[in-house]
Design a protein around this motif. Structure first.
Motif, PDB file in Angstrom:
ATOM      1  N   THR A  56       0.848  -1.186   0.000  1.00 21.26           N
ATOM      2  CA  THR A  56       0.000   0.000   0.000  1.00 21.26           C
ATOM      3  C   THR A  56       0.884   1.236   0.000  1.00 21.26           C
ATOM      4  O   THR A  56       2.065   1.173   0.356  1.00 21.26           O
ATOM      5  N   LEU A  57       0.307   2.355  -0.388  1.00 22.01           N
ATOM      6  CA  LEU A  57       1.079   3.582  -0.526  1.00 22.01           C
ATOM      7  C   LEU A  57       0.297   4.772   0.029  1.00 22.01           C
ATOM      8  O   LEU A  57      -0.865   4.969  -0.326  1.00 22.01           O
ATOM      9  N   ASN A  58       0.960   5.549   0.887  1.00 24.86           N
ATOM     10  CA  ASN A  58       0.403   6.804   1.384  1.00 24.86           C
ATOM     11  C   ASN A  58       1.431   7.894   1.088  1.00 24.86           C
ATOM     12  O   ASN A  58       2.433   8.032   1.786  1.00 24.86           O
ATOM     13  N   THR A  59       1.190   8.642   0.021  1.00 26.87           N
ATOM     14  CA  THR A  59       2.173   9.653  -0.396  1.00 26.87           C
ATOM     15  C   THR A  59       2.087  10.923   0.454  1.00 26.87           C
ATOM     16  O   THR A  59       3.057  11.667   0.533  1.00 26.87           O
ATOM     17  N   LYS A  60       0.944  11.150   1.081  1.00 21.70           N
ATOM     18  CA  LYS A  60       0.781  12.386   1.860  1.00 21.70           C
ATOM     19  C   LYS A  60       1.560  12.322   3.159  1.00 21.70           C
ATOM     20  O   LYS A  60       2.122  13.323   3.611  1.00 21.70           O
ATOM     21  N   GLU A  61       1.593  11.129   3.756  1.00 22.25           N
ATOM     22  CA  GLU A  61       2.347  10.983   5.002  1.00 22.25           C
ATOM     23  C   GLU A  61       3.696  10.307   4.782  1.00 22.25           C
ATOM     24  O   GLU A  61       4.492  10.198   5.710  1.00 22.25           O
ATOM     25  N   GLY A  62       3.950   9.846   3.579  1.00 24.77           N
ATOM     26  CA  GLY A  62       5.273   9.338   3.212  1.00 24.77           C
ATOM     27  C   GLY A  62       5.586   7.959   3.753  1.00 24.77           C
ATOM     28  O   GLY A  62       6.641   7.754   4.374  1.00 24.77           O
ATOM     29  N   TYR A  63       4.693   6.991   3.510  1.00 28.23           N
ATOM     30  CA  TYR A  63       5.036   5.628   3.894  1.00 28.23           C
ATOM     31  C   TYR A  63       4.347   4.629   2.969  1.00 28.23           C
ATOM     32  O   TYR A  63       3.343   4.914   2.328  1.00 28.23           O
ATOM     33  N   SER A  64       4.955   3.451   2.928  1.00 34.73           N
ATOM     34  CA  SER A  64       4.405   2.321   2.191  1.00 34.73           C
ATOM     35  C   SER A  64       4.583   1.082   3.053  1.00 34.73           C
ATOM     36  O   SER A  64       5.604   0.940   3.746  1.00 34.73           O
ATOM     37  N   TYR A  65       3.587   0.216   3.041  1.00 30.67           N
ATOM     38  CA  TYR A  65       3.677  -1.053   3.751  1.00 30.67           C
ATOM     39  C   TYR A  65       3.746  -2.194   2.739  1.00 30.67           C
ATOM     40  O   TYR A  65       3.052  -2.177   1.726  1.00 30.67           O
ATOM     41  N   LEU A  66       4.575  -3.177   3.052  1.00 29.73           N
ATOM     42  CA  LEU A  66       4.605  -4.417   2.273  1.00 29.73           C
ATOM     43  C   LEU A  66       4.093  -5.527   3.179  1.00 29.73           C
ATOM     44  O   LEU A  66       4.560  -5.673   4.307  1.00 29.73           O
TER      45      LEU A  66
END
Lengths: 117, 112
Positions: free
Chosen positions: B65-75
Motif C-alpha cells: 500500500t502507498l500513502n504519499t501524503k504521510e510518506g510511507y508504504s507497507y509491504l
C-alpha cells in the motif's frame, strides 16, 4: 539469455592492478546504472547512462571510470583501488520516459563481488 | 524524513505467519515508490512500482500500500513461506535528477 548479465562474478585485485567490470543488457532499455553495495549500507548509485550519455556521477572517485559504448553495454574500469572499495557492484537497466526523467523498474544483474587486497 | 528508511532491519517469522514491514520516504516532491526482493546470491527483482496515493498492488501472497501524503508504504506477506526469505528493498526517486534512492532493506527469514 538473461536480462542483465555481469562479468566477472568475482574479482580479486591488488591496489596497483587495472581491471574492468562488464555489464550487458538484452532488454532494449535506454538507461544503464552502476550501483555499489557495501556491507551494512544501502545500495549507492554511482553512475547513470541515459541514451549512452552519462547523466549522473555521484561524486565517485576517479579511480572508477565508466564507459558506455552503446545502449546495451556498460563497463566500469577500475585502477589503483583501495581496500575500502571492496564491495558488490551491481549493474541495472531501465526504460526512461518523459525525456529521460522518469524511470520504470530497474532490472539488475547478479553483481560482481570485488575484493581489493 | 530526508531519506528512504525501512523498518525493521531484520525479521524472523514462522512458516505460515503473515508479516509486514514499512518504508518511509520524504512526502514532498513524490514521484514513485519501488519495492524489490533480493534473494541471496541472486539479483534484486522488482515487485511493485507505485505512483498514486492510496494505491494498493498485489502479486500472489505479497501486497503493498502507498500513502504519499504521510510518506510511507507497507509491504505485506500473507502466509509466509521459506522461499519468501530475502531482503526487501524500497526505493524512491529523489532530487532534481530523480535518482532512485534505496533504503537499507528489511531482511526476512521464514523459519520452517
Amino acid at each position: 539469455e538473461t536480462g542483465v548479465t555481469q562479468t566477472p562474478r568475482h574479482l580479486v585485485m591488488g591496489m596497483t592492478n587495472k581491471k574492468s567490470l562488464k555489464c550487458e543488457q538484452h532488454l532494449g532499455h535506454n538507461a544503464m546504472y552502476w550501483y555499489k553495495q557495501s556491507a551494512k549500507k544501502p545500495l549507492e548509485l554511482m553512475f547513470v547512462y541515459n541514451f549512452k550519455e552519462q547523466t549522473e556521477n555521484n561524486s565517485v572517485p576517479s579511480r572508477f571510470s565508466p564507459e558506455c559504448p552503446n545502449s546495451s553495454h556498460l563497463f566500469l574500469h577500475l585502477h589503483t583501488l583501495q581496500p575500502e572499495d571492496s564491495a558488490l557492484y551491481l549493474c541495472a537497466s531501465s526504460q526512461m520516459t518523459g525525456s529521460g526523467r522518469r524511470s520504470g523498474e530497474l532490472f539488475f544483474g547478479e553483481g560482481s563481488r570485488l575484493t581489493v587486497l | 524524513i530526508l531519506n528512504v528508511e525501512q523498518s525493521p532491519q531484520s525479521l524472523h517469522v514462522q512458516e505460515g505467519d503473515s508479516t509486514n514491514f514499512t518504508c518511509s520516504f520524504p512526502s514532498s516532491n513524490f514521484y514513485a515508490l519501488h519495492w524489490y526482493r533480493w534473494e541471496t546470491a541472486k539479483s534484486p527483482e522488482a515487485l511493485f512500482v507505485m505512483t498514486l496515493n492510496g494505491d494498493e498492488k498485489k502479486k500472489g501472497r505479497i501486497s503493498a500500500t502507498l500513502n504519499t501524503k504521510e510518506g510511507y508504504s507497507y509491504l505485506y506477506i500473507k502466509g509466509s513461506q521459506p522461499e519468501d526469505s530475502a531482503t526487501y528493498l524500497c526505493a524512491s526517486p529523489r532530487g532534481s535528477a530523480r535518482q532512485l534512492t534505496f533504503g537499507s532493506g528489511t531482511q526476512l527469514t521464514v523459519l520452517p
